[in-house]
Design a protein around this motif. Structure first.
Motif, PDB file in Angstrom:
ATOM      1  N   GLY A 268       0.766  -1.230   0.000  1.00 27.24           N
ATOM      2  CA  GLY A 268       0.000   0.000   0.000  1.00 27.24           C
ATOM      3  C   GLY A 268       0.796   1.279   0.000  1.00 27.24           C
ATOM      4  O   GLY A 268       0.221   2.369   0.051  1.00 27.24           O
ATOM      5  N   GLY A 269       2.128   1.189  -0.049  1.00 23.22           N
ATOM      6  CA  GLY A 269       2.931   2.406  -0.035  1.00 23.22           C
ATOM      7  C   GLY A 269       4.388   2.086   0.168  1.00 23.22           C
ATOM      8  O   GLY A 269       4.763   0.929   0.401  1.00 23.22           O
ATOM      9  N   PRO A 270       5.263   3.093   0.108  1.00 28.76           N
ATOM     10  CA  PRO A 270       6.705   2.848   0.242  1.00 28.76           C
ATOM     11  C   PRO A 270       7.094   2.497   1.677  1.00 28.76           C
ATOM     12  O   PRO A 270       6.363   2.782   2.629  1.00 28.76           O
ATOM     13  N   MET A 271       8.241   1.878   1.806  1.00 29.83           N
ATOM     14  CA  MET A 271       8.766   1.484   3.112  1.00 29.83           C
ATOM     15  C   MET A 271      10.279   1.667   3.092  1.00 29.83           C
ATOM     16  O   MET A 271      10.952   1.303   2.123  1.00 29.83           O
ATOM     17  N   ASP A 272      10.833   2.242   4.153  1.00 32.07           N
ATOM     18  CA  ASP A 272      12.281   2.350   4.302  1.00 32.07           C
ATOM     19  C   ASP A 272      12.812   1.123   5.025  1.00 32.07           C
ATOM     20  O   ASP A 272      12.178   0.614   5.965  1.00 32.07           O
ATOM     21  N   VAL A 273      13.971   0.664   4.595  1.00 35.08           N
ATOM     22  CA  VAL A 273      14.641  -0.457   5.247  1.00 35.08           C
ATOM     23  C   VAL A 273      16.095  -0.067   5.484  1.00 35.08           C
ATOM     24  O   VAL A 273      16.800   0.331   4.556  1.00 35.08           O
ATOM     25  N   GLY A 274      16.523  -0.154   6.739  1.00 37.02           N
ATOM     26  CA  GLY A 274      17.917   0.094   7.091  1.00 37.02           C
ATOM     27  C   GLY A 274      18.573  -1.199   7.539  1.00 37.02           C
ATOM     28  O   GLY A 274      18.019  -1.930   8.354  1.00 37.02           O
ATOM     29  N   TYR A 275      19.759  -1.484   7.014  1.00 35.68           N
ATOM     30  CA  TYR A 275      20.438  -2.735   7.350  1.00 35.68           C
ATOM     31  C   TYR A 275      21.942  -2.533   7.227  1.00 35.68           C
ATOM     32  O   TYR A 275      22.420  -1.569   6.620  1.00 35.68           O
ATOM     33  N   VAL A 276      22.702  -3.467   7.779  1.00 34.82           N
ATOM     34  CA  VAL A 276      24.171  -3.395   7.792  1.00 34.82           C
ATOM     35  C   VAL A 276      24.692  -4.802   7.558  1.00 34.82           C
ATOM     36  O   VAL A 276      25.157  -5.472   8.469  1.00 34.82           O
ATOM     37  N   SER A 277      24.608  -5.267   6.316  1.00 35.80           N
ATOM     38  CA  SER A 277      24.773  -6.684   5.995  1.00 35.80           C
ATOM     39  C   SER A 277      26.228  -7.064   5.768  1.00 35.80           C
ATOM     40  O   SER A 277      26.776  -6.900   4.674  1.00 35.80           O
ATOM     41  N   ASP A 278      26.857  -7.606   6.778  1.00 34.02           N
ATOM     42  CA  ASP A 278      28.206  -8.148   6.680  1.00 34.02           C
ATOM     43  C   ASP A 278      28.132  -9.581   6.137  1.00 34.02           C
ATOM     44  O   ASP A 278      27.064 -10.198   6.080  1.00 34.02           O
ATOM     45  N   GLY A 279      29.279 -10.125   5.743  1.00 35.45           N
ATOM     46  CA  GLY A 279      29.323 -11.512   5.300  1.00 35.45           C
ATOM     47  C   GLY A 279      29.008 -11.711   3.832  1.00 35.45           C
ATOM     48  O   GLY A 279      28.868 -12.848   3.380  1.00 35.45           O
ATOM     49  N   VAL A 280      28.888 -10.631   3.073  1.00 33.64           N
ATOM     50  CA  VAL A 280      28.658 -10.750   1.630  1.00 33.64           C
ATOM     51  C   VAL A 280      29.945 -11.190   0.938  1.00 33.64           C
ATOM     52  O   VAL A 280      29.933 -12.025   0.027  1.00 33.64           O
ATOM     53  N   THR A 281      31.061 -10.650   1.397  1.00 34.84           N
ATOM     54  CA  THR A 281      32.374 -10.999   0.840  1.00 34.84           C
ATOM     55  C   THR A 281      33.101 -12.028   1.696  1.00 34.84           C
ATOM     56  O   THR A 281      33.690 -12.978   1.180  1.00 34.84           O
ATOM     57  N   ASN A 282      33.070 -11.834   2.998  1.00 37.00           N
ATOM     58  CA  ASN A 282      33.812 -12.677   3.927  1.00 37.00           C
ATOM     59  C   ASN A 282      32.850 -13.573   4.701  1.00 37.00           C
ATOM     60  O   ASN A 282      32.307 -13.184   5.738  1.00 37.00           O
ATOM     61  N   GLY A 283      32.637 -14.759   4.168  1.00 40.07           N
ATOM     62  CA  GLY A 283      31.725 -15.703   4.802  1.00 40.07           C
ATOM     63  C   GLY A 283      32.352 -16.365   6.019  1.00 40.07           C
ATOM     64  O   GLY A 283      33.543 -16.201   6.303  1.00 40.07           O
ATOM     65  N   PRO A 284      31.568 -17.150   6.746  1.00 42.14           N
ATOM     66  CA  PRO A 284      32.050 -17.797   7.969  1.00 42.14           C
ATOM     67  C   PRO A 284      32.970 -18.975   7.677  1.00 42.14           C
ATOM     68  O   PRO A 284      32.617 -19.895   6.947  1.00 42.14           O
ATOM     69  N   LYS A 285      34.151 -18.941   8.282  1.00 43.18           N
ATOM     70  CA  LYS A 285      35.161 -19.970   8.034  1.00 43.18           C
ATOM     71  C   LYS A 285      34.950 -21.184   8.938  1.00 43.18           C
ATOM     72  O   LYS A 285      34.426 -21.083  10.041  1.00 43.18           O
ATOM     73  N   GLY A 286      35.413 -22.328   8.437  1.00 46.36           N
ATOM     74  CA  GLY A 286      35.395 -23.550   9.221  1.00 46.36           C
ATOM     75  C   GLY A 286      36.636 -23.669  10.083  1.00 46.36           C
ATOM     76  O   GLY A 286      37.621 -22.944   9.918  1.00 46.36           O
ATOM     77  N   ALA A 287      36.597 -24.613  11.037  1.00 45.41           N
ATOM     78  CA  ALA A 287      37.706 -24.828  11.962  1.00 45.41           C
ATOM     79  C   ALA A 287      38.201 -26.270  11.852  1.00 45.41           C
ATOM     80  O   ALA A 287      37.416 -27.195  11.634  1.00 45.41           O
ATOM     81  N   ARG A 288      39.510 -26.443  11.998  1.00 48.38           N
ATOM     82  CA  ARG A 288      40.164 -27.750  12.040  1.00 48.38           C
ATOM     83  C   ARG A 288      39.715 -28.657  10.890  1.00 48.38           C
ATOM     84  O   ARG A 288      39.299 -29.790  11.083  1.00 48.38           O
ATOM     85  N   GLY A 289      39.766 -28.112   9.676  1.00 48.81           N
ATOM     86  CA  GLY A 289      39.429 -28.882   8.492  1.00 48.81           C
ATOM     87  C   GLY A 289      37.996 -28.732   8.035  1.00 48.81           C
ATOM     88  O   GLY A 289      37.628 -29.257   6.973  1.00 48.81           O
ATOM     89  N   GLY A 290      37.169 -28.045   8.806  1.00 53.26           N
ATOM     90  CA  GLY A 290      35.803 -27.773   8.383  1.00 53.26           C
ATOM     91  C   GLY A 290      35.773 -26.725   7.281  1.00 53.26           C
ATOM     92  O   GLY A 290      36.686 -25.909   7.157  1.00 53.26           O
ATOM     93  N   GLN A 291      34.723 -26.734   6.490  1.00 53.44           N
ATOM     94  CA  GLN A 291      34.620 -25.803   5.371  1.00 53.44           C
ATOM     95  C   GLN A 291      33.810 -24.568   5.735  1.00 53.44           C
ATOM     96  O   GLN A 291      33.089 -24.550   6.736  1.00 53.44           O
ATOM     97  N   SER A 292      33.941 -23.549   4.884  1.00 53.63           N
ATOM     98  CA  SER A 292      33.227 -22.287   5.109  1.00 53.63           C
ATOM     99  C   SER A 292      31.748 -22.423   4.782  1.00 53.63           C
ATOM    100  O   SER A 292      31.354 -23.216   3.923  1.00 53.63           O
ATOM    101  N   GLY A 293      30.946 -21.619   5.472  1.00 58.56           N
ATOM    102  CA  GLY A 293      29.528 -21.534   5.168  1.00 58.56           C
ATOM    103  C   GLY A 293      29.260 -20.515   4.069  1.00 58.56           C
ATOM    104  O   GLY A 293      30.140 -19.741   3.679  1.00 58.56           O
ATOM    105  N   GLY A 294      28.025 -20.502   3.574  1.00 58.46           N
ATOM    106  CA  GLY A 294      27.657 -19.608   2.490  1.00 58.46           C
ATOM    107  C   GLY A 294      27.635 -18.150   2.904  1.00 58.46           C
ATOM    108  O   GLY A 294      27.463 -17.810   4.080  1.00 58.46           O
ATOM    109  N   CYS A 295      27.807 -17.281   1.903  1.00 58.23           N
ATOM    110  CA  CYS A 295      27.835 -15.832   2.133  1.00 58.23           C
ATOM    111  C   CYS A 295      26.432 -15.221   2.061  1.00 58.23           C
ATOM    112  O   CYS A 295      25.475 -15.862   1.633  1.00 58.23           O
ATOM    113  N   ALA A 296      26.351 -13.963   2.481  1.00 58.63           N
ATOM    114  CA  ALA A 296      25.099 -13.204   2.439  1.00 58.63           C
ATOM    115  C   ALA A 296      24.953 -12.507   1.091  1.00 58.63           C
ATOM    116  O   ALA A 296      25.908 -12.384   0.315  1.00 58.63           O
ATOM    117  N   ASP A 297      23.752 -12.020   0.832  1.00 62.99           N
ATOM    118  CA  ASP A 297      23.496 -11.214  -0.362  1.00 62.99           C
ATOM    119  C   ASP A 297      22.161 -10.510  -0.162  1.00 62.99           C
ATOM    120  O   ASP A 297      21.358 -10.892   0.713  1.00 62.99           O
TER     121      ASP A 297
END
Length: 590
Positions: free
Chosen positions: A473-502
């Protein structure tokens, strides 16, 4: 007045009972906030925390609180209260949201009430910290990541300001907030919920003191802190000694270097002396943006990384904290900020990088300890939405919690999927789609898990999530601070990284428009915003995961059969049954 009645040492049962009594009081405070808060941040997402500190400002009890809210900060704010108001009385209450005076960040309004017993002695201080949907920032969001300083940020800052006298509100304070905050009635309801929460905590503690006597409670406090310290000594004693540095990099935002913000945590474990040191001094200077940490968040993030890495049953209070040494320096992005440095986003983005690098360092030092990286925040699906509701013509503002995952694997368990971020610890609730659409003029078109996006490992991280929503029914403002688009979560002791944001906009013609990672945008009616939240890192080599666990992941739609074969070395038939011979061959070859 002090009662010098001699009290014998308490036995284990007495300690457990009194600890449960104090935690029960904190839980009553939390229930009050949950049931009476006006904003969805409080009454649906549960983004608040309640705790009790001793008269000498040591954390002793919390409810089910967000770790980033309470491990450090309550102690600092209680000290500031006593320093600024040495002659407080029963019926007083104080507001603190100053990142320079012990609070986490300005969006976390914290009410402090000194608990004074019937003899007139200050015994405890109760605190209710409630994240606000709006605090008067220059833009309608509580996370102003692009603010170059506190002036551009625009929030009202209260450095332990007296807001009640003899149980009556200071109406000057109330009027200031109502003039600055965009939806004043919503804020006033949240403020009254905080008052009710603290007054219930005060009433219950005064009653407990009257019931069992202060000498008994004083003995409990001493013994409980000593017990907690001894539990911490045992937990550290089971770790390997060593020193390790680990880094976690925050994406580039306005006001940050092009390569992002690299946060380094150097952890030293001395298992014989039962001490853990976290050194954060080798990090960048404070930046002209809102990502800088307050002292409370820097200390807490380091402790979150430590407690994520050891026996989870160790009590989290000032007793166990005695065995942790945290090294900070002034005017660092993750140190001790000086005014007018902006700390608008202090509880999440860079704080998560501190906690992640700390637990990753511990994982490298000691096998079977530490944790992989938890995914980053704050995607648009957890952003602040605002506008004018076309259904009634009234303004609205609220942080939504429409979707997040981000959980990381530990040495012994798969991820808690909806962790949210490492400082949240899974304590915030996801919004009900129906309630989100009822309270705000939005529609949620899709919310689901994305297959093959978890950090693979012997123990797996969380999958990414896809959330699609838009205004009605009308416009809406959205404010966000989305980290993890470039630097996704790393794995430990041989584990793999998780997916990135977008994140991107979907236009009515189905075309996609990429969106920046840190932004305040306006979405028109007919447009949809899509948020993809980060997954979480895995722990240990994927080929050590049991084939049965891999088959279950595939059956639940978390991974595809092709992914099971390529990443885990597990062959599944078309109906999901393990092909044992093919699996054995794959794992021998891998």
């Amino acid at each position: 007045m002090t009662d010098n009645t001699e009290i014998k040492p308490l036995n284990g049962a007495q300690l457990a009972i009194l600890n449960n009594r104090l935690e029960g009081i904190a839980q009553k405070m939390a229930n009050t906030l949950m049931r009476t808060g006006r904003s969805g941040v409080l009454n649906r997402a549960k983004d608040f925390s309640c705790c009790i500190v001793t008269a000498d400002c040591r954390l002793i009890a919390t409810a089910d609180s967000l770790p980033i809210h309470v491990l450090s900060g309550a102690d600092h704010m209680a000290r500031v209260m006593k320093e600024f108001h040495p002659d407080f009385q029963r019926g007083d209450a104080f507001m603190n949201n100053s990142p320079y005076h012990g609070c986490s960040h300005p969006a976390d309004h914290t009410l402090l009430v000194p608990v004074i017993d019937d003899a007139g002695d200050h015994r405890f201080t109760v605190l209710a910290k409630a994240h606000q949907a709006d605090i008067g920032n220059s833009i309608p969001t509580t996370y102003h990541g692009a603010a170059v300083d506190v002036y551009e940020e625009g929030a009202l800052i209260f450095p332990s300001v007296k807001v009640q006298d003899n149980f009556e509100d200071n109406m000057d304070f109330v009027r200031m907030c109502e003039m600055r905050i965009r939806v004043p009635g919503q804020w006033r309801g949240d403020y009254l919920a905080m008052v009710g929460s603290c007054r219930i905590g005060e009433r219950e503690l005064v009653g407990l003191i009257g019931e069992v006597g202060w000498p008994l409670l004083e003995q409990f406090v001493r013994q409980w802190f000593d017990y907690s310290e001894n539990r911490m000594i045992e937990a550290i004693g089971r770790l390997q000694s060593g020193t390790q540095s680990a880094s976690s990099t925050h994406d580039h935002f306005p006001g940050t270097p092009e390569e992002g913000i690299r946060i380094t945590s150097t952890v030293s474990i001395d298992s014989a002396a039962a001490r853990i040191e976290v050194d954060l001094r080798d990090n960048p200077e404070a930046l002209p943006c809102g990502l800088n940490l307050s002292q409370a968040c820097a200390e807490t993030a380091a402790m979150v990384g430590v407690f994520n890495s050891i026996d989870h049953t160790v009590p989290k209070n000032a007793g166990s904290f005695r065995r942790i040494d945290i090294r900070l320096r002034e005017n660092s992005v993750c140190g001790i900020p000086s005014h007018p440095t902006s700390c608008s986003v202090a509880t999440t983005n860079v704080a998560d990088r501190v906690a992640n690098s700390t637990q990753m360092a511990i994982a490298e030092i000691s096998e079977g300890a530490g944790m992989a990286e938890v995914g980053a925040v704050i995607a648009p699906s957890a952003g602040v939405i605002s506008g004018v509701d076309p259904r009634n013509g009234e303004p609205y503002v609220n942080q939504v919690f429409l979707g997040f995952t981000a959980g990381a694997a530990s040495p012994f368990a798969d991820a808690w999927v909806t962790t949210g971020h490492v400082g949240n610890g899974g304590m915030c609730f996801l919004d009900s789609v129906e309630l989100a659409e009822l309270y705000q003029p939005i529609l949620v078109y899709d919310r689901h898990i994305l297959a093959d996006t978890a950090g693979a490992g012997q123990q797996v991280g969380a999958n990414c999530a896809y959330i699609e929503f838009g205004p009605v029914g009308g416009p809406m403002d959205v404010g966000y601070v989305s980290d993890g688009v470039t630097n996704g979560p790393k794995g430990a002791r041989g584990g793999q990284s998780g997916g990135c944001a977008d994140q991107y906009l979907l236009h009515p013609d189905s075309s996609k428009e990429p969106l920046p990672a840190c932004a305040q945008i306006t979405i028109e009616d007919g447009q949809h915003i899509v948020a993809i939240t980060t997954g979480g890192g895995g722990y240990g080599p994927p080929t050590l995961r049991t084939p049965e666990s891999v088959a279950l992941d595939a059956a639940e739609g978390l991974i595809t059969r092709e992914y099971a074969r390529e990443v885990y070395g597990v062959a599944l038939t078309s109906d999901g049954v393990i092909d044992e011979a093919a699996t054995a061959a794959l794992r021998r070859a891998g």
